[in-house]
Each structure stands twice: as C-alpha cells, then as structure tokens.
Design an enzyme around this catalytic site. Structure first.
Site, PDB file in Angstrom:
ATOM      1  N   PHE A   1       3.458  -2.740   3.783  1.00  0.00           N
ATOM      2  CA  PHE A   1       3.622  -2.504   5.311  1.00  0.00           C
ATOM      3  C   PHE A   1       2.533  -3.272   5.905  1.00  0.00           C
ATOM      4  O   PHE A   1       1.352  -3.242   5.206  1.00  0.00           O
ATOM      5  CB  PHE A   1       3.148  -1.015   5.503  1.00  0.00           C
ATOM      6  CG  PHE A   1       4.597  -0.155   5.263  1.00  0.00           C
ATOM      7  CD1 PHE A   1       5.350   0.365   6.080  1.00  0.00           C
ATOM      8  CD2 PHE A   1       4.799   0.346   4.101  1.00  0.00           C
ATOM      9  CE1 PHE A   1       6.604   0.915   5.930  1.00  0.00           C
ATOM     10  CE2 PHE A   1       5.870   1.158   3.666  1.00  0.00           C
ATOM     11  CZ  PHE A   1       6.658   1.510   4.548  1.00  0.00           C
TER      12      PHE A   1
ATOM     13  N   THR B   1       6.950  -1.388  -0.966  1.00  0.00           N
ATOM     14  CA  THR B   1       7.095  -1.927   0.393  1.00  0.00           C
ATOM     15  C   THR B   1       5.712  -2.303   0.812  1.00  0.00           C
ATOM     16  O   THR B   1       4.867  -1.373   0.645  1.00  0.00           O
ATOM     17  CB  THR B   1       7.996  -0.806   1.011  1.00  0.00           C
ATOM     18  OG1 THR B   1       9.466  -0.940   0.572  1.00  0.00           O
ATOM     19  CG2 THR B   1       8.214  -1.698   2.497  1.00  0.00           C
TER      20      THR B   1
END
Ligand code: PEP
Ligand code: MN
Length: 648
Positions: A542, A540
């Site tokens: 960020f 992921t």
C-alpha cells in the site's frame, strides 16, 4: 464479579448498587470500558447473582472465573493500547524499548539514546536505581542518573522507562520518568505496587523469576485497582533447573497471557538469556509468538559496562535485530513502530523543504472499502487504531478526498506479490498531479472464506469478493467449479452484502465471501476456512498518499520517520533507440538500485508508454539529486511521485 450497568442509569440506582455490594463485603471499582460502565466487585461476599441482576440499573452480571478482574479479557475483550507520550504499545504495532542496563554517565546514555533511536527504538530504558544481587555491585547513579536519562530522552524524542525500587522513590521520581518499571524482584512488593499504581503513570510490570502467570496477573491487578490504566506486562525469563542461560524465557506465556488478559505483553530477551549471542534469536521468537514489543539492553561499549555487559547488544547487533523484526512483523500481522519525526516533510530533489502545512480540521485518513477492508488494516498499521478514518467507495474517491482536503492522507494498494500491480491506482497518479507518495507499507494478506453460521462448503453456490481476492485464491477456488463468482468493489463489502441479505430466508447458506478475518469480525460472520490464498507469501504493498505543495509533499507526523531511502518516478522517453537505456545507465552510474520498472500505456497515444520506476536513494550526499537532474534531460514527461521510507 462484573456488573455491566444499563445505559443512562439513574444516579440513585447507581448509588444503591454500590451500597448493596459494599454491605456484602465487596471492594468495588467502577470504570468505563468502551461505551459500557462496568463495576468490578472483588471479595468473598456471598450474593445471589439472579437477585443482583434484578437491581434497577443492572444490565447484566458475570461471575468471572478468574481471581483477577480488571486485567481479565473477560471484562475487557479488546486489546488495551498503552500510551506513553507519543508512543503506543499494543494492538497492531511492535514497540521496541532499548538502552543500557544502568545509566553510567551522561555521555553513555546520550550515545546509547542516539544509537538506539537511529535503529528504530521508540523508548529509552536504563536503571538509575539498580536492585543488584550483590551489595558490592554498582547500585546506579540514583536521581542524577535519572536526570541524565530524562535529558537523553528529550534530546532524542523518546519517552523513558526506569525501575522504581521503593514507594518513597516513586514519589520523587514521578516527574522525571515517563513510565515506571517494576522489576522482577519487586513484582510482589504490594506496597510498591499500590503506591506506583496510585500515581497513575504507565507501568512496565516484569514477571517475577519464580512467579506463576496467575501471580503476575494479580500483581497487575494491584496496579489497575490502585488507579493506573496503563500497564504493560513484561516476560523476562523464569527460574528453572536449566543453568546454561541466565533464566528460561517462557515463550508460551505470551499467547497464554494474551488470551487471559487485554494488557499488552512485551519480552525482555536480555535478562531472559543473559548471553549476548542468544538475545536476537530469542527476541525474534518472542515477536513470532505474538509479543507486542521488546525491551532490550544495548550498550555502546558492552565490554566496559558497569552492569550486565555480557548480555548487552552492540548497537550494530541491535540495528540488525530491528531490521529482522521489520521483515518478520507482517507475517504476524503487525508493524514495527518507528519514532515519528514531527512535522517532517520530504522535498523533491532540488527543491527546498518548506515547513509542512498544518492540515485543516481533524487529521483523518481515507481508504476505499467498508470497515474491515485490507486497506483499513493497512491504515491502522500506519497511523494507529485511534486515527480518525473515512471510508469511501472507490480508489478514485480516496484521491478526491485527499485533493479536496477532507482527508489529510489516503491509503491505496499498488501491488500484490501474487497478482502484480493494481493499475487503476498507478493511472490515478497521472490524473492527480498534485498528489504524491509519502510512505509505503506491506501488509500480509491471509484470505478467509466467510459466511453465515450454518453454511458449509457443500451448501455454497455463490462466492463474492474483489477480483484480487478471487485471483489470489485461484488454487482453492479451482476445487469448486460449481461456484458462481460475484464481484464487489472491495473484499469487506462482499462480506457486508451477506449481512445485508439476512432478511432473505434460506438464501444465506448459499453465499460466502473471500476477505480478511477483520471483515468477518466486523460483520459478525464465521470464518469457514482461513489461509486460502494460493501462496502464504502473499503481501500487498500500500502507498500512503498526500497532497503536494508544489513539488513538496507534507508528511503527517505520525508517519514521518527516518530519512527516505526510496523514491517513485514516472517518465516517458523519446521514441528512438537507446532512450530507455540512457535513463537506466544514469541510475546504474550513480549506484541507484532499481526495484521496479513497469510500463503503462499513455491514454490517447496508442503504443506509447510511461515508465513507472521505483528506486533506492543511496546514502551518498548529492548523488541522487544529480541523477534526477540528469534523468530530466533524457526523458520527456517526468514526474517525481515522492520519496519515502521503504517497507521491508
Ligand atoms: C532491568 O530491566 O534492568 C532488570 C533489572 O530486569 P529484571 O527486573 O527483569 O531482572
Ligand atoms: Mn540488566
């Protein structure tokens, strides 16, 4: 033997415990570990542990199974993070120390410092006193060399580490060095260990060429028992029957020592293999095995080096190694630490960079979710464990906290490698025109199935997570069509919900959550199965958000590092043929790589779209600024979301 003292113990009781142990022949040392006061008692004295446990003020007694106490994980379960000036070693970061074997001249150490700093080293190494096997070999420049090195460290913002070879020199050197190195040959020089330990400065303790792990840890025990809190262990190869390499790197020592001790462990691949071409592969293996960092010999002209030239990396090789480590780090759940450039700020092209504004009050960072959430892991990776953090209940609340100044920065996910963009956050940038992106970070996401002790795959009926958690574990979940899904705002709150229902008897074995291991640990639940994401290459991305001042986004000093090489833009284009093409053509002409292009509907204008674009910033002077100026003439709404350092 370890005694944990009761909270709020009376001074008299504490004194009686000390006397009791000393009378029975123990050497004792009291220290604060977290919020517990602990006495480590070392010696061959005989006591009845039950009797000891009954003394007023003793909470519990543990007879440790190891000959060392202060370095043992039995007495201190959390990882120790060693602080050397602005640098931290241990925990979730990989810290790389680099420099020549020996300081040879002021010019040589200055040049090396510049090169290794540029590539991402956070500390400078170099020997001023060299323990050489031959008395005729170069012995180092002594105090002069140390002065040169201190000057180089100061010039490039890097703390320094250098070897100390005698107790007398330790005293002379203490104000010039930031960290002492105890060399392999001196690992069992106990008088040296005691003197260096008593100075209280951080120490890098190399493993002796023929030392067992236990002997090495006992040497570290000497340092801690003499007064220093900050010891980093360094595996640098041991002597075996193999002669091809200079030593044999004991890779297995890394996980072994990390399970036995709370101290950080780094690796010296240079002295381990002794052959330049073999240094980088071995260094990567060390990181993969869990090392908290490296110390690497780098020389601007290794062929002319006065010592250890054949094992010293060329600066270009070192740069490549650090890029490879940066790519490998998320796989082992870590982040390569880069040198902060205090108070740096990135201006949007065309705007002068104003000095960054000091943030009011304590600098804290906001994330959405409970403790143990992936966003908190990302935050820790970016800002360190010790950074004060605020947890809020939604992504929007992260933006609000940054906008109203209650948080200096925020961390929000924008994209997952399996499931794509997290649109909510893309859309929030439009609602918050004063918030921009100052950094990015990729976190490897390893999902776990988490439940109460006693729950089995067969007993589960209800599964809780964030929709992303379900989406990323689709293949695994397809095997359990009988499970009912319950959606939570983040993965960690799904785990928390199980704990909060503890009062409902019998209900628990039916419920499980999908979240990270940190959430299971935080809420004291069990990991039933780990690695349930559909593909292990699950990351992921960020972004770190901060408040803009005009077009300028202040970068927290803990984040700002090298020159930004990536930027995010949002724009819309006129509704006519070729208008998007015209924008892309500008990028192409200026050699600007487009890493992402995504369209989002414009609210209130059906069938009109905004384009979210991520681009590289080329090294060439002025090209990027010119491209932005040209883009503004071809677009309708144009927003520069921020420029930052790309995470690999
Ligand atoms: C060094 O790091 O410069 C050195 C001499 O290493 P070791 O003590 O591990 O041989
Ligand atoms: Mn050397």
């Amino acid at each position: 033997m370890i005694l944990v003292l009761s909270k709020g113990i009376a001074p008299h009781d504490r004194e009686m415990i000390h006397i009791y142990l000393q009378d029975r022949g123990f050497t004792i040392r009291e220290q604060q570990l977290g919020n517990e006061a602990i006495i480590g008692a070392i010696g061959k004295g005989v006591v009845d542990l039950r009797e000891l446990g009954l003394l007023p003020g003793v909470e519990r007694v543990a007879a440790t199974s190891k000959p060392y106490e202060l370095v043992s994980r039995e007495t201190h379960t959390e990882d120790t993070i060693v602080t050397v000036g602005p640098v931290k070693i241990g925990g979730s970061r990989i810290s790389v120390i680099a420099g020549p074997c020996a300081v040879e001249s002021k010019a040589q150490i200055m040049e090396t410092a510049a090169r290794v700093r540029e590539s991402g080293a956070v500390m400078l190494r170099g020997g001023a006193y060299k323990p050489r096997t031959s008395p005729y070999a170069f012995q180092g420049l002594g105090m002069k060399g140390l002065e040169y090195m201190k000057a180089a460290g100061e010039a490039y913002g890097m703390p320094i580490v250098t070897e100390v070879v005698s107790p007398e020199l330790a005293v002379q050197m203490k104000d010039l060095t930031d960290m002492f190195q105890i060399g392999a040959r001196n690992m069992q020089n106990f008088e040296l260990l005691k003197r260096v330990g008593s100075i209280g400065k951080p120490v890098l303790l190399k493993r002796g060429p023929s030392a067992t792990i236990e002997e090495w840890l006992l040497s570290a025990e000497y340092l801690l028992a003499s007064g220093t809190q900050d010891v980093v262990l360094c595996e640098r190869g041991i002597r075996t029957f193999e002669t091809y390499t200079r030593n044999t790197l004991d890779i297995s020592a890394i996980p072994v020592v990390k399970s036995l001790s709370h101290l950080p462990v780094i690796v010296d691949p240079s002295h381990a293999v002794g052959i330049r071409a073999k240094v980088s592969p071995v260094a990567l293996a060390a990181i993969a095995a869990g090392a908290d960092g490296l110390t690497v010999e780098v020389h601007p002209h290794p062929d002319e080096a006065l010592s250890d030239g054949p094992q010293s990396l060329y600066p270009e090789q070192f740069e490549r190694l650090l890029r490879d480590i940066e790519a490998l780090a998320p796989v082992v759940g870590k982040e390569l630490l880069r040198t902060p450039r205090p108070g740096s700020s990135y201006a949007a092209p065309g705007k002068p960079a104003a000095p960054s504004q000091p943030l009011a009050g304590v600098f804290q960072v906001a994330f959405s979710g409970e403790s143990g959430a992936y966003a908190e892991q990302a935050l820790i990776r970016a800002f360190g464990e010790e950074c004060p953090r605020v947890s809020v209940s939604s992504f929007r609340a992260v933006f609000d906290a940054v906008l109203d100044g209650s948080a200096g920065a925020g961390v929000v996910p924008v994209e997952n490698s399996l499931t794509g963009s997290i649109h909510e956050n893309y859309d929030l940038f439009l609602r918050y025109p004063d918030i921009g992106i100052v950094g990015e970070l990729k976190l490897r996401i390893v999902h776990c199935l988490i439940a109460e002790e006693g729950t089995t795959l067969e007993s589960i009926r209800i599964i809780r997570s964030h929709p992303q958690g379900f989406a990323q574990c689709r293949d695994f979940l397809n095997h359990y069509p009988q499970w009912q899904f319950e959606t939570y705002t983040n993965t960690a709150s799904a785990v928390a919900s199980i704990v909060r229902e503890k009062a409902v008897p019998g209900a628990l074995a039916r419920v499980a959550a999908i979240a990270g291991e940190a959430a299971a640990k935080e809420f004291g639940l069990k990991v039933l199965k780990s690695g349930i994401e559909t593909n292990p290459l699950n990351y992921t991305r960020f972004v770190i958000i901060s408040r803009s001042i005009g077009d300028m986004v202040p970068v927290p000093s803990s984040l700002g590092s090298d020159k930004p090489n990536k930027a995010s833009l949002v724009f819309s284009v006129p509704d006519k043929p070729g208008s998007l093409f015209a924008c892309l053509h500008i990028l192409s002409e200026k050699g600007i790589n487009l890493s992402k292009l995504e369209s989002r509907p414009i609210q209130g204008q059906p069938w009109r779209y905004l384009f979210y674009v991520d681009v590289s910033i080329p090294d060439t002077e002025g090209g990027f600024e010119a491209a932005i100026a040209a883009l503004k003439t071809k677009t309708e709404d144009f927003r520069f979301l921020g420029s930052y350092r790309a995470s690999l």
